[in-house]
Write a protein that holds these residues in place. Structure first.
Motif, PDB file in Angstrom:
ATOM      1  N   PRO A   1      67.444   7.046  42.543  1.00 14.79           N
ATOM      2  CA  PRO A   1      66.683   5.844  42.945  1.00 14.79           C
ATOM      3  C   PRO A   1      66.474   4.865  41.797  1.00 14.79           C
ATOM      4  O   PRO A   1      65.363   4.452  41.484  1.00 14.79           O
ATOM      5  CB  PRO A   1      65.349   6.441  43.422  1.00 14.79           C
TER       6      PRO A   1
ATOM      7  N   VAL B   1      65.488   1.705  51.704  1.00 10.57           N
ATOM      8  CA  VAL B   1      64.375   0.842  51.310  1.00 10.57           C
ATOM      9  C   VAL B   1      63.067   1.534  51.690  1.00 10.57           C
ATOM     10  O   VAL B   1      62.800   1.745  52.872  1.00 10.57           O
ATOM     11  CB  VAL B   1      64.428  -0.530  52.022  1.00 10.57           C
ATOM     12  N   GLN B   2      62.272   1.876  50.692  1.00 11.45           N
ATOM     13  CA  GLN B   2      60.960   2.436  51.004  1.00 11.45           C
ATOM     14  C   GLN B   2      60.129   1.368  51.688  1.00 11.45           C
ATOM     15  O   GLN B   2      60.197   0.190  51.330  1.00 11.45           O
ATOM     16  CB  GLN B   2      60.252   2.895  49.736  1.00 11.45           C
ATOM     17  N   THR B   3      59.341   1.776  52.661  1.00 13.03           N
ATOM     18  CA  THR B   3      58.539   0.815  53.420  1.00 13.03           C
ATOM     19  C   THR B   3      57.258   0.483  52.656  1.00 13.03           C
ATOM     20  O   THR B   3      56.147   0.801  53.066  1.00 13.03           O
ATOM     21  CB  THR B   3      58.216   1.356  54.831  1.00 13.03           C
ATOM     22  N   ASN B   4      57.471  -0.184  51.510  1.00 17.71           N
ATOM     23  CA  ASN B   4      56.370  -0.706  50.700  1.00 17.71           C
ATOM     24  C   ASN B   4      56.885  -1.902  49.903  1.00 17.71           C
ATOM     25  O   ASN B   4      58.085  -2.199  49.926  1.00 17.71           O
ATOM     26  CB  ASN B   4      55.774   0.374  49.784  1.00 17.71           C
TER      27      ASN B   4
ATOM     28  N   LYS C   1      57.256  -2.432  46.677  1.00 19.74           N
ATOM     29  CA  LYS C   1      58.214  -2.082  45.632  1.00 19.74           C
ATOM     30  C   LYS C   1      59.584  -1.788  46.221  1.00 19.74           C
ATOM     31  O   LYS C   1      60.602  -2.072  45.603  1.00 19.74           O
ATOM     32  CB  LYS C   1      57.718  -0.884  44.825  1.00 19.74           C
ATOM     33  N   GLY C   2      59.608  -1.204  47.416  1.00 15.61           N
ATOM     34  CA  GLY C   2      60.875  -0.920  48.075  1.00 15.61           C
ATOM     35  C   GLY C   2      61.663  -2.186  48.348  1.00 15.61           C
ATOM     36  O   GLY C   2      62.874  -2.240  48.126  1.00 15.61           O
TER      37      GLY C   2
ATOM     38  N   THR D   1      62.805   4.038  54.509  1.00 17.28           N
ATOM     39  CA  THR D   1      62.464   5.428  54.206  1.00 17.28           C
ATOM     40  C   THR D   1      60.969   5.580  53.973  1.00 17.28           C
ATOM     41  O   THR D   1      60.251   4.612  53.756  1.00 17.28           O
ATOM     42  CB  THR D   1      63.210   5.924  52.952  1.00 17.28           C
TER      43      THR D   1
END
Length: 180
Positions: free
Chosen positions: A55, A75-78, A80-81, A111
């Protein structure tokens, strides 16, 4: 290759040796094309070769992008993502212009998604807006069993066949089959 016989997949797991590989590669001629050249020799033996990158945008990720034809961006669901996805898209454009003209982004996978969390739902909507015409696949939910399966050194589909993540991963696999 380490073949576990799970779903007819051959696996090459990461190891602590990857830490020193970059230093070794730098000593080789045309080092940045080594992975691409090695994989091109194997392409006829496999329907798909999937590379799960760290990552970050370190050297191993760069080598993987040079060797790849297609990318699905996790893509993290935040917040920063989303920032990380923008950085990755910039890097992909740079690699496409300098080292791999055939590299294409085919979609994104949200993600660590928790549907109960308002911010996660908002970020999922932002991811869909950001990627526009590209496919945004079903989000992979945040799940303790993912870590548990990793610790057991088993794919989630073997560790817990009925887990909701397995269905999501099957959807992603079907997307790849249809995309081909």
């Amino acid at each position: 290759f380490i073949s576990k016989g799970w779903y007819g997949v051959d696996l090459v797991p990461a190891s602590s040796n990857l830490v020193s590989i970059y230093t070794h590669l730098l000593q080789l001629e045309k080092w940045h094309f080594r992975l691409r050249n090695t994989l091109s020799e194997l392409r006829q033996e496999y329907d798909y070769i999937l590379i799960d990158c760290p990552p970050n945008l370190g050297p191993l990720s760069i080598l993987s992008l040079i060797a790849s034809t297609h990318v699905i961006i996790p893509v993290q669901t935040n917040s920063k993502g989303l920032e990380g996805a923008e950085d990755l898209r910039d890097t992909i454009n740079d690699i496409r212009s300098k080292a791999n003209r055939r590299l294409r982004v085919i979609g994104a996978i949200p993600t660590m998604f928790d549907s109960r969390n308002k911010h996660d739902r908002e970020h999922l909507a932002e991811i869909r807006d950001e990627f526009g015409k590209l496919s945004v696949l079903s989000p992979i939910p945040k799940a303790t069993d993912l870590n548990n399966s990793w610790q057991a050194r088993q794919p989630i589909a073997v560790f817990n066949q009925r887990h909701v993540v397995v269905q999501t991963l099957e959807e992603i696999a079907n997307f790849l089959v249809r995309y081909q």
